[in-house]
Scaffold this active site. Structure first.
Site, PDB file in Angstrom:
ATOM      1  N   TRP A  14      31.500  70.183  72.554  1.00  0.00           N
ATOM      2  CA  TRP A  14      30.231  69.862  71.873  1.00  0.00           C
ATOM      3  C   TRP A  14      29.452  71.115  71.522  1.00  0.00           C
ATOM      4  O   TRP A  14      29.260  71.989  72.367  1.00  0.00           O
ATOM      5  CB  TRP A  14      29.384  68.986  72.800  1.00  0.00           C
ATOM      6  CG  TRP A  14      27.958  68.806  72.384  1.00  0.00           C
ATOM      7  CD1 TRP A  14      26.935  69.705  72.552  1.00  0.00           C
ATOM      8  CD2 TRP A  14      27.379  67.669  71.746  1.00  0.00           C
ATOM      9  NE1 TRP A  14      25.761  69.188  72.054  1.00  0.00           N
ATOM     10  CE2 TRP A  14      26.000  67.943  71.553  1.00  0.00           C
ATOM     11  CE3 TRP A  14      27.883  66.425  71.316  1.00  0.00           C
ATOM     12  CZ2 TRP A  14      25.123  67.027  70.954  1.00  0.00           C
ATOM     13  CZ3 TRP A  14      27.000  65.523  70.730  1.00  0.00           C
ATOM     14  CH2 TRP A  14      25.649  65.828  70.551  1.00  0.00           C
ATOM     15  N   ASP A  17      22.263  72.888  68.841  1.00  0.00           N
ATOM     16  CA  ASP A  17      21.322  73.888  68.302  1.00  0.00           C
ATOM     17  C   ASP A  17      21.831  75.331  68.319  1.00  0.00           C
ATOM     18  O   ASP A  17      22.341  75.795  69.353  1.00  0.00           O
ATOM     19  CB  ASP A  17      20.035  73.943  69.142  1.00  0.00           C
ATOM     20  CG  ASP A  17      19.472  72.612  69.512  1.00  0.00           C
ATOM     21  OD1 ASP A  17      20.009  71.582  69.102  1.00  0.00           O
ATOM     22  OD2 ASP A  17      18.467  72.611  70.236  1.00  0.00           O
ATOM     23  N   GLN A  33      23.819  75.742  71.764  1.00  0.00           N
ATOM     24  CA  GLN A  33      23.935  74.698  72.773  1.00  0.00           C
ATOM     25  C   GLN A  33      25.386  74.225  72.805  1.00  0.00           C
ATOM     26  O   GLN A  33      25.963  73.855  71.769  1.00  0.00           O
ATOM     27  CB  GLN A  33      22.996  73.535  72.441  1.00  0.00           C
ATOM     28  CG  GLN A  33      21.544  73.867  72.680  1.00  0.00           C
ATOM     29  CD  GLN A  33      21.255  74.050  74.157  1.00  0.00           C
ATOM     30  OE1 GLN A  33      21.122  73.081  74.888  1.00  0.00           O
ATOM     31  NE2 GLN A  33      21.165  75.297  74.608  1.00  0.00           N
ATOM     32  N   TRP A  41      27.283  65.445  74.670  1.00  0.00           N
ATOM     33  CA  TRP A  41      26.178  66.288  75.099  1.00  0.00           C
ATOM     34  C   TRP A  41      26.156  66.298  76.633  1.00  0.00           C
ATOM     35  O   TRP A  41      26.302  65.247  77.262  1.00  0.00           O
ATOM     36  CB  TRP A  41      24.862  65.717  74.543  1.00  0.00           C
ATOM     37  CG  TRP A  41      23.669  66.569  74.849  1.00  0.00           C
ATOM     38  CD1 TRP A  41      23.140  67.535  74.055  1.00  0.00           C
ATOM     39  CD2 TRP A  41      22.863  66.533  76.028  1.00  0.00           C
ATOM     40  NE1 TRP A  41      22.051  68.106  74.660  1.00  0.00           N
ATOM     41  CE2 TRP A  41      21.860  67.508  75.883  1.00  0.00           C
ATOM     42  CE3 TRP A  41      22.888  65.775  77.203  1.00  0.00           C
ATOM     43  CZ2 TRP A  41      20.881  67.746  76.857  1.00  0.00           C
ATOM     44  CZ3 TRP A  41      21.919  66.013  78.176  1.00  0.00           C
ATOM     45  CH2 TRP A  41      20.933  66.990  77.993  1.00  0.00           C
ATOM     46  N   SER A  74      17.723  75.264  74.759  1.00  0.00           N
ATOM     47  CA  SER A  74      17.580  76.160  73.607  1.00  0.00           C
ATOM     48  C   SER A  74      16.560  77.269  73.835  1.00  0.00           C
ATOM     49  O   SER A  74      15.624  77.127  74.620  1.00  0.00           O
ATOM     50  CB  SER A  74      17.207  75.352  72.375  1.00  0.00           C
ATOM     51  OG  SER A  74      18.356  74.666  71.942  1.00  0.00           O
TER      52      SER A  74
HETATM   53  C1  FRU Z   1      17.285  69.886  70.281  1.00  0.00           C
HETATM   54  C2  FRU Z   1      17.284  69.880  71.782  1.00  0.00           C
HETATM   55  C3  FRU Z   1      16.314  70.905  72.356  1.00  0.00           C
HETATM   56  C4  FRU Z   1      16.902  71.210  73.700  1.00  0.00           C
HETATM   57  C5  FRU Z   1      18.381  71.122  73.438  1.00  0.00           C
HETATM   58  C6  FRU Z   1      19.186  70.565  74.568  1.00  0.00           C
HETATM   59  O1  FRU Z   1      18.491  69.463  69.737  1.00  0.00           O
HETATM   60  O2  FRU Z   1      17.010  68.577  72.275  1.00  0.00           O
HETATM   61  O3  FRU Z   1      14.983  70.473  72.396  1.00  0.00           O
HETATM   62  O4  FRU Z   1      16.543  72.467  74.168  1.00  0.00           O
HETATM   63  O5  FRU Z   1      18.543  70.288  72.310  1.00  0.00           O
HETATM   64  O6  FRU Z   1      20.547  70.558  74.251  1.00  0.00           O
END
Ligand code: FRU
Length: 442
Positions: A14, A17, A33, A41, A74
């Site tokens: 996966w 961001d 991410q 996720w 992030s």
């Molecule tokens: C945005 C988000 C951010 C967070 C991250 C977690 O896509 O939800 O706010 O830091 O992804 O993966």
């Protein structure tokens, strides 16, 4: 499934961001991410890729991994030229959100690398900023030379507002101001980004504040305002506007330097969103980045608008245009191409695959619409539309898995994923198209 031909996607697992975009010694670093353990996720960590040209990428090992029930959410990265944080001159400092896996607590942390981003050491004094909150994340940090301090913009997601902090050393942070919701539609702010941009054709600059709204906002959820920033306070001069009218251009942040000869920095977004991504079929990896886009501002009457131009190095991956008059009969089209709609007035075309998946792209009465039809993954069915400033040239960057439409000389963007499969798609329509194919080395 076919991998994207000219967009970045990890070899496995996966991706979401972009994080920690920073340039050092000829390398553009892109952290992101990443779940090292699967296509869902979870276990969020920072994956890592580097590029020398912003067009081709090399994936590197995970840079920051989940540890002690704390995920790495992030954030951004800076080069600490003066060594203000105490990790040496020109250390690369990542500023990220530590997110407890029980969702109860998020706080800001730093980690330092002195080997060009290959390995990071988490600061023993973390967190550096903690409000004892469950939703406090996504620090965007840059050096502000006029006020000679580090600036952090970070969101109180659930309250739909951002805070601006200042620091001399990336460790001690002082609250300076708030960026208020002020009528912004939708709920749950994520991934703020504040950057100074040139106004085209002038020697003026203004500041762009962008934030992503998880649900209930138009387009991809990326909203922006333009205004002034004095080192403490962002004062907007425009209403909220939409950065991308497609469904999937989220969490974009930028490399604030180096800039090109026009003073433009570059940003990149995740071509996905949290509502749709989990429905996509498993194929060994899940998630890709947009193309990098150079940013500037354009005066449009009294208003200022964001302009996004695909990074020239990506354009250079394509050969000379071949004119094609669209017609009623389907003909094959390579799955990776840059399509340029060159005629004036209305046009339309359909791309299809053997399984009945379709993309209808049409310009009528100044409104450009993309309809995504996917009988295999119906959660993807979607109509996206945008009014365009000019029909002079509409660029459509088609790849395996995605389509990015850039119109109005960069003022109007629309990004979508698609699942059309096969070596070639079928194309039919009406209008004048010029097609550029990737050159062999791409
Ligand atoms: C945005 C988000 C951010 C967070 C991250 C977690 O896509 O939800 O706010 O830091 O992804 O993966």
């Amino acid at each position: 499934m076919m991998r994207p031909h000219y967009h970045y996607a990890p070899a496995a697992n996966w991706l979401s961001d972009p994080n920690g975009l920073v340039w050092q010694d000829g390398e553009w670093h892109m952290f992101y991410q990443y779940n090292p353990f699967g296509e869902e996720w979870g276990h969020m960590s920072w994956g890592h890729a580097v590029s020398r040209d912003l067009a081709t990428w090399q994936e590197l090992p995970v840079a920051l991994a989940e540890e002690d029930n704390t995920m790495i959410f992030s954030g951004s990265a800076v080069i600490d030229h003066a060594g203000s944080a105490g990790f040496g001159k020109a250390a690369m400092i990542a500023v990220y959100t530590g997110a407890r896996t029980d969702r109860a607590h998020q706080f800001q942390c730093i980690a330092a690398s002195t080997d060009r981003g290959r390995t990071f050491t988490k600061f023993a004094g973390n967190p550096v900023l903690d409000r004892a909150m469950a939703d406090f994340r996504d620090p965007s940090v840059f050096w502000h030379e006029p006020s000679r301090q580090w600036i952090m913009v970070v969101v109180l997601s659930d309250e739909n507002r951002a805070l601006v902090y200042g620091s001399p050393d990336l460790k001690a942070w002082r609250e300076l101001s708030e960026i208020a919701r002020d009528g912004a539609p939708g709920h749950l702010w994520e991934c703020p980004f504040l950057v100074e941009l040139p106004v085209e054709g002038t020697d003026e600059t203004r500041w762009l504040f962008k934030v992503d709204v998880l649900s209930g906002a138009p387009g991809s959820g990326a909203l922006y305002r333009i205004g002034r920033f004095d080192g403490a306070r962002f004062v907007p001069e425009t209403a909220w506007q939409v950065a991308d009218y497609g469904d999937e251009f989220y969490a974009a942040i930028g490399w604030t330097d180096p800039r090109d000869s026009m003073g433009r920095p570059t940003w990149i977004g995740w071509m996905g969103n949290h509502a749709v991504q989990k429905h996509l079929p498993k194929q060994g990896w899940r998630g890709a980045m947009s193309l990098p886009r150079r940013l500037s501002l354009r005066r449009d009457g009294a208003a200022l608008k964001l302009v996004q131009a695909v990074e020239p190095a990506c354009r250079a991956l394509f050969g000379q245009p071949e004119a094609m008059a669209l017609s009623d009969g389907f003909r094959p089209l390579a799955r990776a191409a840059l399509l340029e709609m060159t005629g004036q007035g209305d046009w339309q075309f359909t791309l299809a695959d053997d399984a009945g998946r379709k993309l209808h792209v049409a310009l009528a009465a100044g409104v450009l619409q993309v309809e995504r039809i996917d009988p295999i993954t119906p959660q993807l069915n979607r109509k996206s539309a945008m009014a365009i400033a000019s029909d002079a040239l509409v660029e459509i960057w088609l790849d395996s898995g995605s389509i990015e439409v850039i119109a109005g000389q960069g003022a109007n963007c629309l990004t979508l994923q698609h699942r059309l499969a096969g070596e070639a798609f079928s194309l039919r329509g009406t209008g004048q198209m010029a097609v550029r194919y990737p050159v062999a080395s791409a």
